[in-house]
Enzyme design. Structure first.
Site, mmCIF file in Angstrom:
data_model
loop_
_atom_site.group_PDB
_atom_site.id
_atom_site.type_symbol
_atom_site.label_atom_id
_atom_site.label_comp_id
_atom_site.label_asym_id
_atom_site.label_seq_id
_atom_site.Cartn_x
_atom_site.Cartn_y
_atom_site.Cartn_z
ATOM 1 N N GLN A 64 13.613 9.183 -41.988
ATOM 2 C CA GLN A 64 14.203 9.065 -40.663
ATOM 3 C C GLN A 64 14.250 10.424 -39.960
ATOM 4 O O GLN A 64 14.676 11.420 -40.542
ATOM 5 C CB GLN A 64 15.618 8.489 -40.738
ATOM 6 N N CYS A 100 23.189 7.025 -34.527
ATOM 7 C CA CYS A 100 24.280 7.847 -35.045
ATOM 8 C C CYS A 100 25.321 8.094 -33.945
ATOM 9 O O CYS A 100 24.994 8.608 -32.875
ATOM 10 C CB CYS A 100 23.756 9.177 -35.560
ATOM 11 N N LYS A 144 16.353 2.616 -35.461
ATOM 12 C CA LYS A 144 17.698 2.092 -35.670
ATOM 13 C C LYS A 144 18.518 2.392 -34.420
ATOM 14 O O LYS A 144 18.534 3.530 -33.947
ATOM 15 C CB LYS A 144 18.358 2.705 -36.900
ATOM 16 N N HIS A 154 22.629 -1.980 -35.332
ATOM 17 C CA HIS A 154 24.033 -1.950 -35.753
ATOM 18 C C HIS A 154 24.850 -2.607 -34.639
ATOM 19 O O HIS A 154 24.774 -2.189 -33.474
ATOM 20 C CB HIS A 154 24.512 -0.527 -35.984
ATOM 21 N N GLY A 198 25.889 -3.984 -40.017
ATOM 22 C CA GLY A 198 27.275 -3.829 -39.594
ATOM 23 C C GLY A 198 28.209 -4.865 -40.169
ATOM 24 O O GLY A 198 28.028 -6.062 -39.940
ATOM 25 N N GLY A 257 24.959 -1.064 -45.466
ATOM 26 C CA GLY A 257 25.404 0.318 -45.504
ATOM 27 C C GLY A 257 26.610 0.480 -46.397
ATOM 28 O O GLY A 257 26.513 0.438 -47.623
#
Length: 324
Positions: free
Chosen positions: A68, A98, A139, A168, A200, A223
């Site tokens: 990534q 992020c 992502k 997410h 999520g 995750g």
């Protein structure tokens, strides 16, 4: 159906990827993000976060490892993508999810969801820079502060050339506060033609079933749920195949914790190893009462030697495990 292990900075490194993929059920995983600025990084920067590149880009159990990248400049992301592709990365993943303030302040991660045109330009540049045989993925979150933004962002990424998207199900502003809005993943999947991975708040087998029912997608990225319940991916795999589900109890998890401690204390030493152990135990405590009890026992310890006593380690055992 595919199940992936999410990239989590400061938590899921090569050691954690090794331990979790060894449990089974994970089809692929992603490195912590490699931060890209205005230069092509040396090979050592990629190998630091993706040491698996020297092992066929797989964990020791054979699970593929995607690399990534995080940044905001199409040219430099493209050139670094080409560099890591040459090192053997099987997939180039781009981080637009992020939510960390330090990352967003340097114009990386979810802050870019305010700029769909830039998302498109980044993906297009990276797609053109790497061989056709290497997929580019991304992502993202449900926009910066409004989930409606996610539709334009997803479309921009797909038109730029991503092979699939991980979504997410929260906005950047929501961080990790519950609930995850799985219904928006369904809306995104209706709009785009590439596969979507739902991400999520998938903590249990029942969460997986509900997420699949609400989103309508088959693919999942796990995750914190997998870190807290290391056999969750295997449980999902067994359920999908109609097999009897055999969840591991603490006796099946504890050997992993022992190995983690032995290897992390040899690599990091007193300064960082106790904190890393407490971090994982704190997450395991969400699932296993025994982990909570162990965390309470060691929470004030700052040095390795008292923890060695807790685990019953001696120097011979530590040397053997750290070299494994």
């Amino acid at each position: 159906m595919a199940v992936a292990l999410a990239p989590m900075e400061g938590l899921v490194d090569a050691l954690m990827r090794d331990l979790l993929t060894r449990m089974g059920g994970v089809d692929w995983c992603v490195t912590e993000f490699v931060r890209v600025s205005q230069r092509v990084l040396p090979n050592s920067s990629f190998h630091k976060l993706a040491p698996e590149l020297t092992q066929g880009a797989c964990t020791p159990s054979g699970t593929p490892v995607h690399v990534q990248l995080l940044g905001s400049e199409p040219r430099w992301l493209a050139e670094n993508a080409a560099a890591v592709a040459a090192l053997g990365a099987p997939v180039i993943d781009l981080n637009f999810g992020c939510p960390a303030k330090t990352v967003n302040q340097s114009r990386g991660g979810a802050i870019l969801l305010r700029e769909p045109e830039l998302l498109h330009a980044i993906v297009q540049a990276v797609r053109q820079a790497v061989p056709d045989s290497i997929p580019v993925s991304a992502k993202m979150r449900l926009g910066y502060d409004r989930p409606e933004e996610s539709l334009d962002c997803a479309q921009a990424l797909v038109e730029g050339g991503v092979a699939y998207l991980v979504v997410h199900a929260r906005t950047k502003q929501e961080g990790y506060r519950p609930p995850a809005h799985w219904e928006w993943i369904a809306r995104i999947q209706e709009q785009v033609s590439v596969p979507i991975y739902a991400n999520g708040d998938i903590w249990t087998l029942e969460d997986w079933r509900r997420c699949r029912a609400i989103t309508g997608v088959e693919h999942m990225m796990l995750g914190r749920g997998l870190v807290a319940r290391p056999d969750l991916a295997r449980q999902i795999q067994q359920a999908q195949q109609g097999e009897t589900i055999e969840a591991l109890d603490w006796s099946g998890i504890y050997p992993l914790v022992c190995e983690f401690w032995a290897r992390i204390r040899q690599r990091l030493g007193t300064r960082y190893a106790p904190g890393c152990l407490k971090q994982w135990l704190g997450m395991l405590a969400w699932t296993y009462p025994e982990a909570a009890a162990l965390f309470a026992q060691i929470r004030r310890e700052q040095h390795c030697e008292p923890l060695d006593v807790v685990f019953g380690f001696n120097s011979h055992l530590l040397t053997g495990l750290s070299s494994s």
